[in-house]
Design a protein around this motif. Sequence first.
Motif, PDB file in Angstrom:
ATOM      1  N   ALA A  69       8.275   5.824  -6.724  1.00  0.00           N
ATOM      2  CA  ALA A  69       7.439   5.406  -7.854  1.00  0.00           C
ATOM      3  C   ALA A  69       5.964   5.397  -7.450  1.00  0.00           C
ATOM      4  CB  ALA A  69       7.867   4.022  -8.341  1.00  0.00           C
ATOM      5  N   ILE A  70       5.668   4.901  -6.244  1.00  0.00           N
ATOM      6  CA  ILE A  70       4.287   4.905  -5.750  1.00  0.00           C
ATOM      7  C   ILE A  70       3.793   6.335  -5.590  1.00  0.00           C
ATOM      8  CG2 ILE A  70       2.818   4.286  -3.790  1.00  0.00           C
ATOM      9  CD1 ILE A  70       4.632   1.848  -3.349  1.00  0.00           C
ATOM     10  N   SER A  73       3.023   7.898  -8.952  1.00  0.00           N
ATOM     11  CA  SER A  73       1.827   7.335  -9.584  1.00  0.00           C
ATOM     12  C   SER A  73       0.551   8.017  -9.100  1.00  0.00           C
ATOM     13  CB  SER A  73       1.741   5.832  -9.306  1.00  0.00           C
ATOM     14  OG  SER A  73       1.346   5.585  -7.963  1.00  0.00           O
ATOM     15  N   LEU A  75      -1.058   7.319  -6.369  1.00  0.00           N
ATOM     16  CA  LEU A  75      -1.947   6.401  -5.657  1.00  0.00           C
ATOM     17  C   LEU A  75      -2.215   6.848  -4.223  1.00  0.00           C
ATOM     18  CD1 LEU A  75      -3.533   3.754  -5.459  1.00  0.00           C
ATOM     19  CD2 LEU A  75      -1.382   2.611  -4.853  1.00  0.00           C
ATOM     20  N   GLN A 272      -2.388   7.691 -11.799  1.00  0.00           N
ATOM     21  CA  GLN A 272      -2.008   6.977 -13.013  1.00  0.00           C
ATOM     22  C   GLN A 272      -2.171   5.479 -12.731  1.00  0.00           C
ATOM     23  OE1 GLN A 272       1.713   8.553 -14.843  1.00  0.00           O
ATOM     24  NE2 GLN A 272       1.707  10.002 -13.143  1.00  0.00           N
ATOM     25  N   GLN A 275       0.690   2.731 -13.742  1.00  0.00           N
ATOM     26  CA  GLN A 275       1.918   2.893 -12.964  1.00  0.00           C
ATOM     27  C   GLN A 275       1.701   2.538 -11.495  1.00  0.00           C
ATOM     28  OE1 GLN A 275       0.786   4.890 -15.253  1.00  0.00           O
ATOM     29  NE2 GLN A 275       2.410   5.881 -16.446  1.00  0.00           N
ATOM     30  N   ALA A 276       0.539   2.924 -10.970  1.00  0.00           N
ATOM     31  CA  ALA A 276       0.238   2.623  -9.571  1.00  0.00           C
ATOM     32  C   ALA A 276       0.142   1.120  -9.340  1.00  0.00           C
ATOM     33  CB  ALA A 276      -1.063   3.310  -9.159  1.00  0.00           C
ATOM     34  N   SER A 279       3.635  -0.495  -9.569  1.00  0.00           N
ATOM     35  CA  SER A 279       4.449  -0.120  -8.408  1.00  0.00           C
ATOM     36  C   SER A 279       4.036  -0.911  -7.173  1.00  0.00           C
ATOM     37  CB  SER A 279       4.321   1.381  -8.140  1.00  0.00           C
ATOM     38  OG  SER A 279       4.774   2.140  -9.232  1.00  0.00           O
ATOM     39  N   VAL A 313       8.114   2.275 -15.489  1.00  0.00           N
ATOM     40  CA  VAL A 313       7.199   2.920 -14.550  1.00  0.00           C
ATOM     41  C   VAL A 313       7.780   4.262 -14.124  1.00  0.00           C
ATOM     42  CG1 VAL A 313       6.092   2.731 -12.288  1.00  0.00           C
ATOM     43  CG2 VAL A 313       6.290   0.720 -13.770  1.00  0.00           C
TER      44      VAL A 313
END
Length: 468
Positions: A69-70, A73, A75, A272, A275-276, A279, A313
């Motif tokens: 997920a990270i 995103s 990030l 994003q 989301q970041a 997460s 997310v």
Amino acid sequence: MNFDQIAALVVLAGVIAALVHGKLRADVVALTGAALLLVLGVVRPVEVQGAFASPAVIALAGLFVIAYAIELSGLLAWLIRKAQGLTQVMGSQAIWMVIAACGSVGGFLNNTPVVVLAAPVVRDMATSLNLSPKRFLMPLSYVVVLGGLLTLIGTSTNLLVNDMARNAGQPVFGLFDITGVGLIIALTGGLYLYFVGARQLDRPARFDEVRMRRRQLAAERVKARATAAKGPTGWLGRLFRQAVPVYRPDGSGDAVLGDVALYEEGAQKPLQPVQAAISILVFVGVILVSALNIAPIAAAAFAGAVLLILLRVITADEAYAGLRPEILLLIAGMVVVGMAIEVTGLASAAASGLIDIVRPLGPLGALIIFYGVTLFATELLSNATVAVLITPVAVALAESLGVDPRPFLVAVMMAASAAFATPFGYQTNVLVFNMAGYSYLDFVRVGVPLNLVTWAAAMVAIPIFFPF
């Protein structure tokens, strides 16, 4: 030897031989071994069920989803791209700062996606300074692996050893229990790489840099001629585009990690922010819940992964894509093999044979030899295999010596991740091996001394933080 011991030994030998041969997938080999042990009655169905539902597998599954997920995103890719701007100000020191930052991240996220995202950025930072990426990509892989030693969740090996120790009746480790030892080893290894190891790469790097400079000069000459001949749209322009080579990785080698396009796409993911942020908050929550002993890491990671899906997310399909079942099934299968070694008494027998050799040396001498054996095995076999094979022996050996098993268990965690001497001991090594075009001997020249340096550091640190 009884039938169960003979059967377990034969299956173990077959699993090791298949893994060393390398023609079959590691997870398939491990599951085959587990199936044979179950059919032969060496392990019971309930023990196999326990292996697939072990806390290590559950924790890793949840952490893989959170890390994915990270990654989705954008990030991590955004942070690494921002570091590129430092190159113009700090030169090559900026690259080492990025490498160090990636190492610290490796203590909390899976090593492979960290290197996948950082490798193309480090390569581009190096080439912008007219330096060969060979100077930095191998240290990047090694530093991220060293960073994985900092916490219990830094590598799957740490979680697996912890799980095997729990099965053997030992108290489990906390999230940061091994941080002191890991920090000393990581700092020692990092300093060696910066001051000594990187210089071992001077010769192959200088050869690349000479070729890069020649290509740059050739490009400038052809471009000048193309401009004189009415711009690059004529035949000289076509010649320039076709004939002037540029430095780019070949992507050969490993079928998964050799796809260089994947690295480029990962490093260019747009950020994003929402989301970041979610997460990261979920990930920090998982760490805090585990560190404060509110819930075990397996429960916290599992809940965190489900929460990310509920908060939208990531989708359920994306969560499944991030699970990395080949690693989870490899660990589950090897846990079954490890159980067979323990329940049949093979671990106790191996420890009894080893105790006769190391008893005169005392606990510290035994630890030194034991670490070396684990280190050597790690260069030949996968981390999970070594952890499963060696952990029961570590507990039995410590009990035979009448000392606390924890120093020996920490030694397994550290040594089973220290696969520096070959390009095939760790996934991230394979990745940079392909990207930079290293030779096998490049890894030997840098990795073998790094193994010895980290071995010495571990022998100093482990007895300090985990007395016998």
